[in-house]
Write a protein that holds these residues in place. Structure first.
Motif, PDB file in Angstrom:
ATOM      1  N   ARG A  34     -14.323 -58.665   9.204  1.00 36.24           N
ATOM      2  CA  ARG A  34     -14.670 -57.618   8.245  1.00 36.24           C
ATOM      3  C   ARG A  34     -13.440 -56.884   7.706  1.00 36.24           C
ATOM      4  N   ARG A  35     -12.292 -57.058   8.404  1.00 35.20           N
ATOM      5  CA  ARG A  35     -11.077 -56.371   7.980  1.00 35.20           C
ATOM      6  C   ARG A  35      -9.870 -57.160   8.463  1.00 35.20           C
ATOM      7  N   TYR A  37      -5.565 -56.676   8.675  1.00 36.58           N
ATOM      8  CA  TYR A  37      -4.384 -55.852   8.437  1.00 36.58           C
ATOM      9  C   TYR A  37      -3.238 -56.407   9.258  1.00 36.58           C
ATOM     10  N   HIS A  53     -11.691 -49.607  21.258  1.00 37.33           N
ATOM     11  CA  HIS A  53     -12.765 -49.566  20.270  1.00 37.33           C
ATOM     12  C   HIS A  53     -14.115 -49.597  20.963  1.00 37.33           C
ATOM     13  N   GLN A  56     -15.570 -52.526  17.785  1.00 40.36           N
ATOM     14  CA  GLN A  56     -14.737 -53.562  17.153  1.00 40.36           C
ATOM     15  C   GLN A  56     -14.169 -54.569  18.143  1.00 40.36           C
ATOM     16  N   SER A  58     -11.144 -57.558  18.166  1.00 43.82           N
ATOM     17  CA  SER A  58      -9.908 -57.799  17.436  1.00 43.82           C
ATOM     18  C   SER A  58      -9.311 -59.133  17.838  1.00 43.82           C
ATOM     19  N   SER A 113     -13.509 -57.157  13.552  1.00 40.79           N
ATOM     20  CA  SER A 113     -14.931 -57.423  13.339  1.00 40.79           C
ATOM     21  C   SER A 113     -15.642 -56.286  12.600  1.00 40.79           C
ATOM     22  N   THR A 114     -14.951 -55.154  12.402  1.00 37.52           N
ATOM     23  CA  THR A 114     -15.565 -54.019  11.711  1.00 37.52           C
ATOM     24  C   THR A 114     -14.625 -53.496  10.636  1.00 37.52           C
ATOM     25  N   GLU A 115     -15.190 -52.793   9.680  1.00 35.89           N
ATOM     26  CA  GLU A 115     -14.379 -52.049   8.733  1.00 35.89           C
ATOM     27  C   GLU A 115     -13.892 -50.790   9.442  1.00 35.89           C
ATOM     28  N   PHE A 116     -12.884 -50.124   8.894  1.00 36.30           N
ATOM     29  CA  PHE A 116     -12.333 -48.939   9.538  1.00 36.30           C
ATOM     30  C   PHE A 116     -13.357 -47.815   9.603  1.00 36.30           C
ATOM     31  N   GLU A 117     -13.493 -47.229  10.798  1.00 36.93           N
ATOM     32  CA  GLU A 117     -14.349 -46.069  11.020  1.00 36.93           C
ATOM     33  C   GLU A 117     -13.705 -45.270  12.148  1.00 36.93           C
ATOM     34  N   GLU A 120     -15.181 -44.676  15.616  1.00 31.42           N
ATOM     35  CA  GLU A 120     -15.343 -45.849  16.469  1.00 31.42           C
ATOM     36  C   GLU A 120     -14.159 -46.022  17.438  1.00 31.42           C
TER      37      GLU A 120
END
Length: 134
Positions: A34-35, A37, A53, A56, A58, A113-117, A120
């Motif tokens: 999902r993200r 970087y 997390h 998430q 990674s 696996s997740t967008e930034f939040e 979280e």
């Protein structure tokens, strides 16, 4: 540390006299990406991470150079050197991580696996230990 919470995954590669090609597709990483970087130009005396997390997963890859990942499940710490672009480190949820000892020119790719939040993240180690005790 359980084998499922942290493990090295071989990234498929195609060897060629002109240079190798590494391929990360859906079967390589056990989650939907999902993200994406990356960390670069990290001074050798600096560290990154310092968090866990709640949701998430990674996948970390040393695209260039090397760095160490210190992982901690609340009971045991382990230090893992990443220095090959065809091997990635899968870190599941609920594992504290710190990245340090970056070599000159190191680049750390992270597939998440997740967008930034922000909510979280667990950024305080004592909060992390309380989270693990639940």
């Amino acid at each position: 540390m359980t084998e499922n919470s942290v493990r090295i995954i071989e990234i498929p590669k195609i060897k060629d006299a002109r240079g190798n090609l590494a391929i990360i597709e859906k079967d390589c990483v056990p989650f939907e990406i999902r993200r994406v970087y990356y960390l670069f130009d990290v001074p050798s005396d600096a560290y990154r991470g310092g968090h866990a997390h709640k949701k998430q997963e990674s996948f970390l890859v040393a695209l260039s150079g090397s760095f160490e990942v210190v992982i901690d499940d609340g009971l045991k710490k382990e230090r893992i050197m990443l220095n090959k672009p065809d091997k990635g480190l899968l870190i599941s949820t609920g594992v504290w991580r710190e990245l340090e000892n970056f070599s000159a020119g190191a680049v750390c790719l992270v597939l998440a696996s997740t967008e930034f939040e922000e909510a979280e993240y667990i950024r305080d180690y004592n909060d992390y230990l309380r989270f693990k005790a639940l």
